[in-house]
Write a protein that holds these residues in place. Structure first.
Motif, PDB file in Angstrom:
ATOM      1  N   PRO A 178       0.831  -1.211   0.000  1.00 14.25           N
ATOM      2  CA  PRO A 178       0.000   0.000   0.000  1.00 14.25           C
ATOM      3  C   PRO A 178       0.862   1.256   0.000  1.00 14.25           C
ATOM      4  N   THR A 179       0.548   2.187  -0.894  1.00 11.86           N
ATOM      5  CA  THR A 179       1.255   3.467  -0.955  1.00 11.86           C
ATOM      6  C   THR A 179       0.341   4.649  -0.660  1.00 11.86           C
ATOM      7  N   ARG A 180      -0.971   4.462  -0.822  1.00 14.82           N
ATOM      8  CA  ARG A 180      -1.912   5.520  -0.464  1.00 14.82           C
ATOM      9  C   ARG A 180      -3.163   4.896   0.116  1.00 14.82           C
ATOM     10  N   LEU A 181      -3.626   5.466   1.239  1.00 15.58           N
ATOM     11  CA  LEU A 181      -4.866   5.055   1.888  1.00 15.58           C
ATOM     12  C   LEU A 181      -5.772   6.281   1.966  1.00 15.58           C
ATOM     13  N   THR A 182      -6.925   6.230   1.305  1.00 18.05           N
ATOM     14  CA  THR A 182      -7.873   7.334   1.343  1.00 18.05           C
ATOM     15  C   THR A 182      -9.182   6.853   1.951  1.00 18.05           C
ATOM     16  N   PHE A 183      -9.540   7.438   3.079  1.00 15.70           N
ATOM     17  CA  PHE A 183     -10.754   7.068   3.819  1.00 15.70           C
ATOM     18  C   PHE A 183     -11.775   8.194   3.693  1.00 15.70           C
ATOM     19  N   ASP A 184     -12.991   7.858   3.287  1.00 16.82           N
ATOM     20  CA  ASP A 184     -14.110   8.801   3.308  1.00 16.82           C
ATOM     21  C   ASP A 184     -15.063   8.382   4.410  1.00 16.82           C
ATOM     22  N   ILE A 185     -15.434   9.352   5.248  1.00 16.31           N
ATOM     23  CA  ILE A 185     -16.300   9.104   6.405  1.00 16.31           C
ATOM     24  C   ILE A 185     -17.691   9.603   6.041  1.00 16.31           C
ATOM     25  N   TRP A 186     -18.642   8.674   5.943  1.00 18.77           N
ATOM     26  CA  TRP A 186     -19.966   9.003   5.427  1.00 18.77           C
ATOM     27  C   TRP A 186     -20.893   9.594   6.477  1.00 18.77           C
ATOM     28  N   GLY A 187     -20.497   9.549   7.716  1.00 18.12           N
ATOM     29  CA  GLY A 187     -21.320  10.098   8.797  1.00 18.12           C
ATOM     30  C   GLY A 187     -21.006   9.394  10.092  1.00 18.12           C
ATOM     31  N   THR A 188     -21.637   9.837  11.162  1.00 19.93           N
ATOM     32  CA  THR A 188     -21.455   9.167  12.444  1.00 19.93           C
ATOM     33  C   THR A 188     -22.155   7.810  12.418  1.00 19.93           C
ATOM     34  N   TYR A 189     -21.717   6.904  13.298  1.00 18.92           N
ATOM     35  CA  TYR A 189     -22.313   5.572  13.336  1.00 18.92           C
ATOM     36  C   TYR A 189     -22.203   5.017  14.755  1.00 18.92           C
ATOM     37  N   PRO A 190     -23.170   4.185  15.140  1.00 12.83           N
ATOM     38  CA  PRO A 190     -23.290   3.775  16.540  1.00 12.83           C
ATOM     39  C   PRO A 190     -22.337   2.639  16.903  1.00 12.83           C
ATOM     40  N   LEU A 191     -22.287   2.362  18.195  1.00  7.84           N
ATOM     41  CA  LEU A 191     -21.551   1.196  18.711  1.00  7.84           C
ATOM     42  C   LEU A 191     -22.428  -0.033  18.494  1.00  7.84           C
TER      43      LEU A 191
END
Length: 257
Positions: free
Chosen positions: A54-67
């Motif tokens: 792996p050379t690049r990790l791109t994370f998109d966070i779509w919103g909050t989420y519960p436990l």
């Protein structure tokens, strides 16, 4: 206690250590970033592609989420002999929560060309301990070991590690453990009191020029707030041997109350 327990081939349940910082009854996103990286590495190994890193990790966070229990999936978007793009995704409560797109590239010996890395920073043994619960609530924040030197508001050097495994009774690689701490860059060198101003990140991108090694993640961090509700947390990423890459997080900045 680990951050997650595997309950099936593609399902996981968070433990209490995943409790969030902005809201303690939601998940802190940091362990999920590690989990998604772990799934990409498991998929790579299952396909016999250990020749790729792996050379690049791109994370998109779509919103909050519960436990709550989580469903995951992994797919190869762009297969190739020397370069691949792999996507991993977590859904929680029936909604997409976080997506990772990881570029993997063939490993090559370029030691004779190695140059240009940022300057190293003082290591964890030379950085004073700091209790992050003085700024943040939540079980995830309470679960990590932090060392910090502040140079001013939004500018600091931080070292962080955790004694807790990422997934219960499962071998996890060094990159996934490293990725599971990356998100703390936005909270460990704060520009303003998070009880007065909210500045959650929408995403996180880490670009790596070598694989991290060891239990410590070092963050040489700068937090910038713009004039129209946007911000940026940027960090040079380190392990105890020196710099390994950079990360950026896009922020939404709002006064609280």
């Amino acid at each position: 206690m680990a951050y997650f327990t595997r309950t099936g081939a593609t399902t996981f349940t968070p433990t209490r250590h995943v409790g969030g910082a902005w809201k303690t009854d939601e998940q802190h996103v940091a362990p999920t970033l590690g989990l998604l990286t772990h799934l990409v590495e498991l998929d790579r190994a299952a396909r016999g592609r250990d020749d790729l890193a792996p050379t690049r990790l791109t994370f998109d966070i779509w919103g909050t989420y519960p436990l709550a229990p989580m469903e995951t999936q992994v797919r190869v978007l762009r297969p190739g002999r020397g370069v691949e793009l792999v996507e991993a995704e977590v859904a929680c409560g029936g909604r997409r929560s976080v997506t990772l797109r990881a570029w993997l590239a063939a490993v090559a010996d370029t030691r004779e060309l190695e140059a240009g890395a940022p300057a190293p920073v003082p290591g964890p043994e030379a950085t004073p301990s700091w209790d992050p619960t003085t700024d943040w609530p939540g079980d995830f924040v309470a679960s990590i070991d932090v060392r910090r030197t502040m140079a001013g508001p939004g500018r600091g050097t931080v070292w962080v590690r955790t004694p807790h495994p990422l997934v219960e009774d499962e071998e996890v690689g060094g990159l996934a453990r490293f990725a599971g701490l990356l998100d703390v860059a936005n909270g460990m060198s704060v520009r303003v009191d998070p009880r007065e101003v909210a500045f959650p990140n929408l995403d996180l991108t880490a670009d790596l020029f070598r694989a991290p090694d060891g239990e410590w993640l070092g963050l040489d961090t700068t937090v910038t707030f713009g004039p129209a509700g946007a911000g940026l947390t940027s960090a040079v990423l380190h392990d105890v041997h020196g710099p390994v890459g950079v990360s950026n997080q896009s922020l939404v900045v709002r006064r609280r109350g």
